[in-house]
Design a protein around this motif. Sequence first.
Motif, PDB file in Angstrom:
ATOM      1  N   ILE A 159       0.949  -1.264   0.131  1.00 25.35           N
ATOM      2  CA  ILE A 159      -0.035  -0.010  -0.100  1.00 25.35           C
ATOM      3  C   ILE A 159       0.839   1.232  -0.028  1.00 25.35           C
ATOM      4  O   ILE A 159       1.716   1.348   0.960  1.00 25.35           O
ATOM      5  N   GLU A 160       0.923   2.047  -1.034  1.00 26.21           N
ATOM      6  CA  GLU A 160       1.522   3.168  -1.157  1.00 26.21           C
ATOM      7  C   GLU A 160       1.409   4.273   0.016  1.00 26.21           C
ATOM      8  O   GLU A 160       0.198   4.376   0.443  1.00 26.21           O
ATOM      9  N   SER A 161       2.329   4.846   0.472  1.00 27.16           N
ATOM     10  CA  SER A 161       2.248   5.929   1.397  1.00 27.16           C
ATOM     11  C   SER A 161       3.403   7.044   1.164  1.00 27.16           C
ATOM     12  O   SER A 161       4.361   6.925   0.480  1.00 27.16           O
ATOM     13  N   TRP A 162       3.032   8.205   1.730  1.00 25.46           N
ATOM     14  CA  TRP A 162       3.927   9.259   1.398  1.00 25.46           C
ATOM     15  C   TRP A 162       4.225  10.066   2.703  1.00 25.46           C
ATOM     16  O   TRP A 162       3.311  10.058   3.660  1.00 25.46           O
ATOM     17  N   GLU A 163       5.424  10.700   3.049  1.00 28.62           N
ATOM     18  CA  GLU A 163       5.370  11.729   3.893  1.00 28.62           C
ATOM     19  C   GLU A 163       4.486  13.010   3.988  1.00 28.62           C
ATOM     20  O   GLU A 163       4.055  13.250   2.630  1.00 28.62           O
ATOM     21  N   ALA A 164       3.943  13.333   5.057  1.00 27.22           N
ATOM     22  CA  ALA A 164       2.819  14.323   4.796  1.00 27.22           C
ATOM     23  C   ALA A 164       3.067  15.270   3.881  1.00 27.22           C
ATOM     24  O   ALA A 164       2.275  15.736   3.232  1.00 27.22           O
ATOM     25  N   ASP A 165       4.206  15.863   3.867  1.00 26.44           N
ATOM     26  CA  ASP A 165       4.725  17.012   3.183  1.00 26.44           C
ATOM     27  C   ASP A 165       4.809  16.617   1.700  1.00 26.44           C
ATOM     28  O   ASP A 165       4.900  17.510   0.598  1.00 26.44           O
ATOM     29  N   ALA A 166       4.683  15.583   1.116  1.00 25.91           N
ATOM     30  CA  ALA A 166       4.847  15.049  -0.092  1.00 25.91           C
ATOM     31  C   ALA A 166       3.706  14.471  -0.557  1.00 25.91           C
ATOM     32  O   ALA A 166       3.669  13.709  -1.707  1.00 25.91           O
ATOM     33  N   CYS A 167       2.539  14.605   0.103  1.00 29.29           N
ATOM     34  CA  CYS A 167       1.287  13.722  -0.317  1.00 29.29           C
ATOM     35  C   CYS A 167       0.406  14.274  -1.423  1.00 29.29           C
ATOM     36  O   CYS A 167       0.257  15.574  -1.397  1.00 29.29           O
ATOM     37  N   PRO A 168       0.316  13.645  -2.359  1.00 32.66           N
ATOM     38  CA  PRO A 168      -0.549  14.202  -3.506  1.00 32.66           C
ATOM     39  C   PRO A 168      -1.793  14.590  -3.044  1.00 32.66           C
ATOM     40  O   PRO A 168      -2.512  15.158  -3.840  1.00 32.66           O
ATOM     41  N   LEU A 169      -2.671  13.790  -2.231  1.00 35.36           N
ATOM     42  CA  LEU A 169      -4.062  13.814  -1.738  1.00 35.36           C
ATOM     43  C   LEU A 169      -3.959  15.037  -1.161  1.00 35.36           C
ATOM     44  O   LEU A 169      -5.041  15.786  -1.248  1.00 35.36           O
ATOM     45  N   CYS A 170      -3.073  15.514  -0.307  1.00 35.10           N
ATOM     46  CA  CYS A 170      -2.861  16.642   0.354  1.00 35.10           C
ATOM     47  C   CYS A 170      -2.954  17.991  -0.807  1.00 35.10           C
ATOM     48  O   CYS A 170      -3.666  19.183  -0.685  1.00 35.10           O
ATOM     49  N   LYS A 171      -2.268  17.805  -1.691  1.00 30.41           N
ATOM     50  CA  LYS A 171      -1.962  18.926  -2.750  1.00 30.41           C
ATOM     51  C   LYS A 171      -3.022  18.920  -3.480  1.00 30.41           C
ATOM     52  O   LYS A 171      -3.390  20.158  -3.902  1.00 30.41           O
ATOM     53  N   ASP A 172      -4.074  17.910  -3.439  1.00 31.24           N
ATOM     54  CA  ASP A 172      -5.231  17.949  -4.415  1.00 31.24           C
ATOM     55  C   ASP A 172      -6.639  18.580  -3.321  1.00 31.24           C
ATOM     56  O   ASP A 172      -7.359  18.574  -3.850  1.00 31.24           O
ATOM     57  N   GLY A 173      -6.064  18.691  -2.222  1.00 39.31           N
ATOM     58  CA  GLY A 173      -7.070  19.205  -1.091  1.00 39.31           C
ATOM     59  C   GLY A 173      -8.050  18.272  -0.617  1.00 39.31           C
ATOM     60  O   GLY A 173      -9.168  18.779  -0.149  1.00 39.31           O
ATOM     61  N   ILE A 174      -7.788  16.901  -0.941  1.00 43.59           N
ATOM     62  CA  ILE A 174      -8.745  15.858  -0.247  1.00 43.59           C
ATOM     63  C   ILE A 174      -8.736  15.734   1.072  1.00 43.59           C
ATOM     64  O   ILE A 174      -7.483  15.656   1.617  1.00 43.59           O
ATOM     65  N   PRO A 175      -9.441  15.829   1.917  1.00 47.11           N
ATOM     66  CA  PRO A 175      -9.579  15.839   3.500  1.00 47.11           C
ATOM     67  C   PRO A 175      -9.084  14.536   3.769  1.00 47.11           C
ATOM     68  O   PRO A 175      -9.238  13.667   3.334  1.00 47.11           O
ATOM     69  N   CYS A 176      -8.063  14.799   4.898  1.00 48.37           N
ATOM     70  CA  CYS A 176      -7.574  13.490   5.369  1.00 48.37           C
ATOM     71  C   CYS A 176      -8.136  13.185   6.849  1.00 48.37           C
ATOM     72  O   CYS A 176      -8.613  13.997   7.643  1.00 48.37           O
ATOM     73  N   VAL A 177      -8.307  11.859   7.188  1.00 42.39           N
ATOM     74  CA  VAL A 177      -8.819  11.269   8.309  1.00 42.39           C
ATOM     75  C   VAL A 177      -7.629  10.404   9.001  1.00 42.39           C
ATOM     76  O   VAL A 177      -6.906   9.772   8.290  1.00 42.39           O
ATOM     77  N   LYS A 178      -7.729  10.384  10.330  1.00 39.72           N
ATOM     78  CA  LYS A 178      -6.797   9.507  10.929  1.00 39.72           C
ATOM     79  C   LYS A 178      -7.779   8.155  11.778  1.00 39.72           C
ATOM     80  O   LYS A 178      -8.395   8.546  12.697  1.00 39.72           O
ATOM     81  N   PRO A 179      -7.784   7.100  11.159  1.00 37.63           N
ATOM     82  CA  PRO A 179      -8.628   6.143  11.596  1.00 37.63           C
ATOM     83  C   PRO A 179      -7.841   5.364  12.674  1.00 37.63           C
ATOM     84  O   PRO A 179      -8.736   4.282  13.369  1.00 37.63           O
ATOM     85  N   GLY A 180      -6.645   5.252  12.756  1.00 35.35           N
ATOM     86  CA  GLY A 180      -5.937   4.431  14.070  1.00 35.35           C
ATOM     87  C   GLY A 180      -6.279   4.909  15.340  1.00 35.35           C
ATOM     88  O   GLY A 180      -7.031   5.668  15.655  1.00 35.35           O
ATOM     89  N   SER A 181      -5.561   4.202  16.091  1.00 36.08           N
ATOM     90  CA  SER A 181      -5.908   4.362  17.639  1.00 36.08           C
ATOM     91  C   SER A 181      -4.742   5.224  18.345  1.00 36.08           C
ATOM     92  O   SER A 181      -5.060   5.521  19.728  1.00 36.08           O
ATOM     93  N   ARG A 182      -3.834   5.470  17.790  1.00 33.71           N
ATOM     94  CA  ARG A 182      -2.759   6.531  18.180  1.00 33.71           C
ATOM     95  C   ARG A 182      -3.479   7.772  18.897  1.00 33.71           C
ATOM     96  O   ARG A 182      -4.325   8.130  18.138  1.00 33.71           O
ATOM     97  N   ASN A 183      -3.175   8.281  19.723  1.00 30.33           N
ATOM     98  CA  ASN A 183      -3.728   9.552  20.593  1.00 30.33           C
ATOM     99  C   ASN A 183      -5.111   9.153  21.064  1.00 30.33           C
ATOM    100  O   ASN A 183      -5.650  10.290  21.500  1.00 30.33           O
ATOM    101  N   ILE A 184      -5.537   7.866  21.315  1.00 26.82           N
ATOM    102  CA  ILE A 184      -6.581   7.582  21.908  1.00 26.82           C
ATOM    103  C   ILE A 184      -6.579   7.871  23.451  1.00 26.82           C
ATOM    104  O   ILE A 184      -5.581   7.152  23.973  1.00 26.82           O
TER     105      ILE A 184
END
Length: 190
Positions: A165-190
């Motif tokens: 599964i492809e992943s990117w550093e946040a500052d190189a994320c093409p989805l961020c550059k396209d303005g697509i909202p990001c969600v955090k589904p994991g358990s960290r910070n719970i």
Amino acid sequence: MNQDQALNIFREAGVLLEGHFKLTSGRHSNKYMQCAKVFQKTTYAEPLCKSLAEQFEGVEIDAVIGPAIGAIQMAYEVSRHIGCRNIFAEREEGVFALRRGFSISQGERLLVVEDAVTTGGSVKEVIELVKKLGGVVVGVGALVDRSGGKADFGTAFKSVVRVDIESWEADACPLCKDGIPCVKPGSRNI
């Protein structure tokens, strides 16, 4: 169990999500495997955890440990197949610790488990905790290896499936550059 059989269980459980996700590692991805869904039904969890436990046959294991929240149920189910006790580590002021009366004896042999590994950050923190408390890490097991085979824990690492599964550093994320909202589904910070 082979990779195709395991992937069929993941599909049936609705584990693979598509969108824009912030992974526990901080990286971004267009796919996320919500492995917690596997633990909604024992008909999903039992064969996957059994398959992982079987990969450690012949290894002396006294206990299975996983990081909370994602690997609590998994540690239990893997330990059930191995026939040993299980515990979990949870964050206390941002650092993994043993609570609830859990302990590790000097020289106790532990298998560290995690539902999904991308960079292995949580696993590495649990490994350090086990070592600090005098335990010996005899292996690491995951339901899903998303690292592309790159995760290195200094011990045997086995997974039920390996997915790319492809992943990117946040500052190189093409989805961020396209303005697509990001969600955090994991358990960290719970």
